[in-house]
Design a protein around this motif. Sequence first.
Motif, PDB file in Angstrom:
ATOM      1  N   ILE A  34       6.467  10.115   1.497  1.00  0.00           N
ATOM      2  CA  ILE A  34       5.583   8.952   1.496  1.00  0.00           C
ATOM      3  C   ILE A  34       6.325   7.831   0.768  1.00  0.00           C
ATOM      4  O   ILE A  34       6.946   8.066  -0.269  1.00  0.00           O
ATOM      5  CB  ILE A  34       4.269   9.261   0.749  1.00  0.00           C
ATOM      6  N   SER A  35       6.285   6.626   1.301  1.00  0.00           N
ATOM      7  CA  SER A  35       6.893   5.492   0.610  1.00  0.00           C
ATOM      8  C   SER A  35       5.787   4.581   0.086  1.00  0.00           C
ATOM      9  O   SER A  35       4.954   4.096   0.855  1.00  0.00           O
ATOM     10  CB  SER A  35       7.825   4.715   1.544  1.00  0.00           C
ATOM     11  N   ALA A  36       5.753   4.401  -1.229  1.00  0.00           N
ATOM     12  CA  ALA A  36       4.735   3.566  -1.870  1.00  0.00           C
ATOM     13  C   ALA A  36       5.365   2.251  -2.315  1.00  0.00           C
ATOM     14  O   ALA A  36       6.560   2.168  -2.579  1.00  0.00           O
ATOM     15  CB  ALA A  36       4.134   4.295  -3.068  1.00  0.00           C
ATOM     16  N   ARG A  37       4.560   1.215  -2.406  1.00  0.00           N
ATOM     17  CA  ARG A  37       5.060  -0.083  -2.868  1.00  0.00           C
ATOM     18  C   ARG A  37       4.063  -0.699  -3.831  1.00  0.00           C
ATOM     19  O   ARG A  37       2.852  -0.454  -3.747  1.00  0.00           O
ATOM     20  CB  ARG A  37       5.286  -1.019  -1.676  1.00  0.00           C
ATOM     21  N   TYR A  48      -4.437  -0.640   1.490  1.00  0.00           N
ATOM     22  CA  TYR A  48      -3.114  -0.317   0.956  1.00  0.00           C
ATOM     23  C   TYR A  48      -2.197   0.161   2.075  1.00  0.00           C
ATOM     24  O   TYR A  48      -2.466   1.163   2.728  1.00  0.00           O
ATOM     25  CB  TYR A  48      -3.211   0.754  -0.138  1.00  0.00           C
ATOM     26  N   GLU A  49      -1.107  -0.571   2.298  1.00  0.00           N
ATOM     27  CA  GLU A  49      -0.152  -0.224   3.351  1.00  0.00           C
ATOM     28  C   GLU A  49       0.960   0.657   2.777  1.00  0.00           C
ATOM     29  O   GLU A  49       1.513   0.352   1.716  1.00  0.00           O
ATOM     30  CB  GLU A  49       0.439  -1.501   3.942  1.00  0.00           C
ATOM     31  N   TYR A  50       1.289   1.726   3.466  1.00  0.00           N
ATOM     32  CA  TYR A  50       2.320   2.649   3.009  1.00  0.00           C
ATOM     33  C   TYR A  50       3.096   3.178   4.209  1.00  0.00           C
ATOM     34  O   TYR A  50       2.640   3.106   5.358  1.00  0.00           O
ATOM     35  CB  TYR A  50       1.691   3.827   2.237  1.00  0.00           C
ATOM     36  N   TYR A  52       5.326   6.550   5.953  1.00  0.00           N
ATOM     37  CA  TYR A  52       5.349   8.014   5.891  1.00  0.00           C
ATOM     38  C   TYR A  52       6.350   8.560   6.899  1.00  0.00           C
ATOM     39  O   TYR A  52       6.656   7.932   7.917  1.00  0.00           O
ATOM     40  CB  TYR A  52       3.954   8.595   6.163  1.00  0.00           C
ATOM     41  N   GLU A  91      -2.405   2.260   6.909  1.00  0.00           N
ATOM     42  CA  GLU A  91      -3.158   1.608   5.837  1.00  0.00           C
ATOM     43  C   GLU A  91      -4.282   2.521   5.356  1.00  0.00           C
ATOM     44  O   GLU A  91      -5.017   3.080   6.168  1.00  0.00           O
ATOM     45  CB  GLU A  91      -3.764   0.287   6.320  1.00  0.00           C
ATOM     46  N   ILE A 103      -0.388   7.970  -4.839  1.00  0.00           N
ATOM     47  CA  ILE A 103      -0.731   8.275  -3.450  1.00  0.00           C
ATOM     48  C   ILE A 103      -0.270   9.696  -3.144  1.00  0.00           C
ATOM     49  O   ILE A 103       0.871  10.069  -3.405  1.00  0.00           O
ATOM     50  CB  ILE A 103      -0.100   7.255  -2.471  1.00  0.00           C
ATOM     51  N   LYS A 124       3.639   9.814  -4.846  1.00  0.00           N
ATOM     52  CA  LYS A 124       4.341   8.627  -5.330  1.00  0.00           C
ATOM     53  C   LYS A 124       3.378   7.759  -6.128  1.00  0.00           C
ATOM     54  O   LYS A 124       2.172   7.757  -5.877  1.00  0.00           O
ATOM     55  CB  LYS A 124       4.910   7.817  -4.159  1.00  0.00           C
ATOM     56  N   PHE A 126       2.415   3.807  -7.758  1.00  0.00           N
ATOM     57  CA  PHE A 126       2.613   2.369  -7.547  1.00  0.00           C
ATOM     58  C   PHE A 126       1.667   1.607  -8.474  1.00  0.00           C
ATOM     59  O   PHE A 126       0.710   2.170  -9.011  1.00  0.00           O
ATOM     60  CB  PHE A 126       2.371   1.976  -6.086  1.00  0.00           C
TER      61      PHE A 126
END
Length: 234
Positions: A34-37, A48-50, A52, A91, A103, A124, A126
Amino acid sequence: MRSVISAAVLALLPLSIVVSASTSSEAAAEGGSISARNVVLYTTCPNYEYGYNVVLPEWAVDWDMQVTLYGRDGLSAGSDYVSGPTSGVSEALACLEPGRYTIEAMVDAYDEYYNEYSFQLAPKSFTVRKARSRTTLQVSNNNPSRGDVVTMRGTVKDERPRGYFPTDFAKVVLEVYRAGRWQVSRGIYDYSNNRGRVVLKGRYLGEPISIRLRTKSDDSENWAGSVSRKVRLR
């Protein structure tokens, strides 16, 4: 008879070992990320946009993923359900506040008989913060005489996706430095106009003093408050 049975058992052993190794290999094949920002709250309740990327076992014929956002208190702050492409952007439905979040994603993989096998992606973290603001100050005279009226012109801008833009109806107060701390000067305040500008006036009492403007923000604002540079009147 015993030798025949023993030979049969020995013949089965290699087959059992091969099957066991194959099952272990397939179970270890799953994974992903998972990539969190970090997020700036330009609006009150943004989703929340992430990103995967899910790696399924070779035997999987279907899958889905449950995504959950958790706040510092451990309570759910948003969620999402994903199926279809095994990588992409999605999202989570959420209403976030400033703070730190985690997340987490749980993947369910299904074989041809729809037996379920679950595994979790590495969580992850954020952070979420309010948009920032900027306050400026210009004075008509920084060397006034006792009794002179000093005009203080300020501007307020708040952070948006494409930069800083004028903030209307922001409360701006005058602060003076006395007794080792900044104090609000009672009665000297106003609200910025639609161009983010504000004009305050005060009478100089004859003693050198440092002043600044403070833009105030409350919980209803998407942006945080700010202060201007200090100006010394002498």
